[in-house]
Write an enzyme that holds these catalytic residues in place. Sequence first.
Site, PDB file in Angstrom:
ATOM      1  N   CYS A  31       0.786  -1.292  -0.036  1.00 45.07           N
ATOM      2  CA  CYS A  31       0.067   0.112  -0.054  1.00 45.07           C
ATOM      3  C   CYS A  31       0.899   1.233  -0.070  1.00 45.07           C
ATOM      4  O   CYS A  31       0.438   2.296  -0.612  1.00 45.07           O
ATOM      5  CB  CYS A  31      -1.111  -0.087   1.227  1.00 45.07           C
ATOM      6  SG  CYS A  31      -0.282  -0.070   2.735  1.00 45.07           S
ATOM      7  N   HIS A  83      -2.269   0.842   6.939  1.00 45.99           N
ATOM      8  CA  HIS A  83      -2.600   1.155   5.835  1.00 45.99           C
ATOM      9  C   HIS A  83      -2.159   2.624   5.305  1.00 45.99           C
ATOM     10  O   HIS A  83      -2.044   3.311   6.397  1.00 45.99           O
ATOM     11  CB  HIS A  83      -3.983   0.822   5.507  1.00 45.99           C
ATOM     12  CG  HIS A  83      -4.555   0.955   4.102  1.00 45.99           C
ATOM     13  ND1 HIS A  83      -3.768   0.247   2.993  1.00 45.99           N
ATOM     14  CD2 HIS A  83      -5.334   1.703   3.401  1.00 45.99           C
ATOM     15  CE1 HIS A  83      -4.306   0.357   2.001  1.00 45.99           C
ATOM     16  NE2 HIS A  83      -5.207   1.362   2.166  1.00 45.99           N
ATOM     17  N   ASP A  87      -8.015   5.645  -2.736  1.00 49.31           N
ATOM     18  CA  ASP A  87      -7.170   4.547  -2.126  1.00 49.31           C
ATOM     19  C   ASP A  87      -6.677   3.721  -3.629  1.00 49.31           C
ATOM     20  O   ASP A  87      -7.402   3.181  -4.123  1.00 49.31           O
ATOM     21  CB  ASP A  87      -7.896   3.722  -1.378  1.00 49.31           C
ATOM     22  CG  ASP A  87      -6.990   2.542  -0.845  1.00 49.31           C
ATOM     23  OD1 ASP A  87      -5.795   2.840  -1.033  1.00 49.31           O
ATOM     24  OD2 ASP A  87      -7.253   2.281   0.294  1.00 49.31           O
TER      25      ASP A  87
END
Lengths: 653, 297
Positions: free
Chosen positions: A406, A450, A466
């Site tokens: 991520c 994250h 995202d």
Amino acid sequence: MNRLLTPQHLKWLLVSLAVVLGTHIPNLPLWVIMASISFGTWRYLLDRYQWAMPKIWALLPITLIICVGIIVTFKGFFGRDASLSLLVVMCSLKLLETKTLRDYMLVIVLAYFLVGNLFLFNQTIATFGLSIAPLILLTATLINISFKDAGKQRDIQFTLKLAAQLLLQAVPVMLILFVLFPRIPGPLWGLPQDANSGMTGLGDSLQFGNISNLTKNSAIAFRVQFKNAVPERNQLYWRGPVLWHQEDRSWTMSSSKIGLQPEIAKVSGNPIQYTMTLEPHNRLWMLMLDLPTLIPQDARLTHDYSVVANKPVRTRLRYDAISFSSYQLGLSLGERERLLSLQINEGENPKTVQLAESWQGLSAVDKINTALKRYREQPFVYTLKPPRLDDNPVDDFLFNTKRGFCEHYATSFVYLMRAAGVPARIVTGYQGGEYNPNGNYYIVRQSDAHAWAEVWLAERGWVRVDPTAAVSPERIENGISDALDETDELPLMARPDYPWLKKAYLNWDSVNNGWNQWVLGYDDKKQLDFLKKLSGKNLNLMHMLIGMVSIIAVIMGLTTYFLVKQQKAKLNPAQRIYAQYLKQLKRAGLTPNNGETVLHFAARAADALPHQQTLIMDIAQRYNIITYSASPKPLLLEKLAQLIKQFHVNKQQ
Amino acid sequence: MQKTIQAIIHATSHIILGKEQQVKLSLTCLLAGGHLLIEDLPGMGKTTLAHTLAQVLGLGFRRTQFTSDLLPADIIGVSVFDRNTSSFQFHAGPIFTNVLLADEINRATPKTQSALLEAMEEHQVTVDGNTHLLPQPFFVIATQNPKHHIGTFALPESQLDRFLMRITLGYPDAQSERALLKNQGGRANASSIQAVCDADGLLKLQQQVHQVHVSDALLDYLQALIQYTRTQTNEGLSPRAGLGLRQCAQAWALIDGRDFVTPEDVQAVLPSVVAHRLAQDGNSNIAKQILDQVAIT
């Protein structure tokens, strides 16, 4: 008290000290453990072979060496770890001059204190469980020296059972002290700095590998209990630090916060109410669901809407919060903020810059979609084991390796947006969470850490994008274990296999959660609330103290009463009547001595009270007959009672 | 029965002036079926007491003066070859009697002492493979001088334990002393005394001692006393000593005319029963310490 130790006593002492030492093994350096064991062994051998105890001049250098060792190991005497080591090693050294029972008691009291020290390291149920065995053993050791009967001294099972019984009997008092002992706001004493080492959590910067390392940690970051509706899983973005500034490979919070305007949020829709229980992580972040509106006390909102505490979170925090999932944040973007959110370094990552420049003419929204489409369509892989990137990391990632976690997606996306002239920033935090049906709450672990992006659009403000969701929608929808192929890299608890293990774990965690809420979380506020519910009144410190002391006094009084009653029930009728008679005599200052027989005492009493001589001797004779003869007539008892009724001591006599 | 006992005490006290307590204790010891050790300086009336008791009780009495050259055979007897029958004939020694007065027992060598003590325990002697039973009842009344006197062999602990009681006589009080000086008591009159009992009578009295009731409350007290000596002093009382203490207390109660034992009885006999068993470390106050420390249940 100054009786000498017997080998039996010493064995008990050594075994219980060894167990106490065992519970502290993870908290001690190896040399301290070895030294303590060797002192204990030495003491045992002294006793076994009847060698002479070491003289004080032999012990002094050892003490000095130990002190130097502690100073070298811990760079001083202060702090939790150094003090514990010093205490442990000195306690075992004390064995070498433990000769009398007085020394023995001293060592036991020290050992009790050492057991208490376990809770300076952590306060989990496991620690509590760990402390039980040494407590029973130490109490049994204390019992062992109180026995004068050699047979009972040797009965290990009996001694241990008695110790456990004694501790169980102390539980009511313990509970009362727990509930009523006045809590002082904040910790009772300041824990030394090193007490907080080893806590994990989000850092205040982002480098490649930061988050994927955190992902391997199954430690719990926080637990959440929702009060009404639970948002969709893909809305569970727990907001942490916001990163503006890029320098080489690392993203940090803005370099200077002075003069930055606080962003203004407009919220709509239903509020999401929930309670957070944040594990200590020794940093300021107080994680909240995007976008927080009600923030806890002792915390403040930064200009970019993350919540920070006023001091590092070193104890478990529990707070109520309200968030809204639909919001508009920072509709107007100041000039400094615009510059900050467009900052990229000249000359770096030329391919990326080139790609972004090729989108000139497109609207901001189209630029975002084009970028996301690129992530979706090109063969990007979501993996915990990304390859190393070269000097232009964004270029290398976007055009070459295409394998990342991520943090790779978030940083490359923000870089791309900034190059394309769209203000963007990185938000770090946690995403998702695991539902525990046993306690109806969510567990969020470090492995749920994250990073995502926020871009600024005119009229809409800062919007969450995202890019990881574009590459691996499973990560957002189902959690990390679904998104990765190589699940073996993940901690056991985040893996999908072993469902029974998972279930057991969830059960255990709900017990733990209760422990945290009700035992560890029972602070001054909770105490006042609880007592208010119980009594219907606002209680102050004085009430609590008085209540505590009086309840304990009542319990002890009742116990004593029943014990005395039990003792009396053991007396036979003659003994009971005779006890009354003794009370009478006591008023004349006459009490029987320890080894004085009834008749001898009567003779003494008769000398002191010559007027009642016949009566006194008669009573004694009859009492002796009733107590010691083969089958006393029942009439004798009545006669004795009559005689004793006749007997009166005038104070003048 | 009670009459007999009172008569025994009365008669004995006529000879042993002003020592009624010691006379009672000696009788207690004999009634309980144990051997008696009398320890005191020479000339205090030890032998007289033993002699008088035997005579009053109507028992056979032999006296042996123990010396350092006394041999076991001098007490037990020897087998002598009889030319007429061409066999060995056993000639019984002075031990074959009811009451043996072993005067100054600690002057004999350990070998002789132990020969005597074996007979005391077994109530029989074995010579050349033949066992000869001793007459019933059989008592040894031994006298000894205090240990620090020259030419004595201290009795070892194991042998001291065989004596149920040890008593000391002590100097007479002024009144008794004067009576003694007026020739109204003492050994000179001992031979004139009449027996008030006989061997069968004594055996019956011994039976009677066993009938005296010992209550549970008293057993508690006895056990506490024994336990105290085992935990708080260097050497505890042996089970034999414990049994002896009970029997003595029973006998004392019988002499007092009761059919049950009270703590007073135990306290009266305890110093004579335990002192010689426990006072090895020189603590002469041991009995008083025990009695003062142990609570009566």
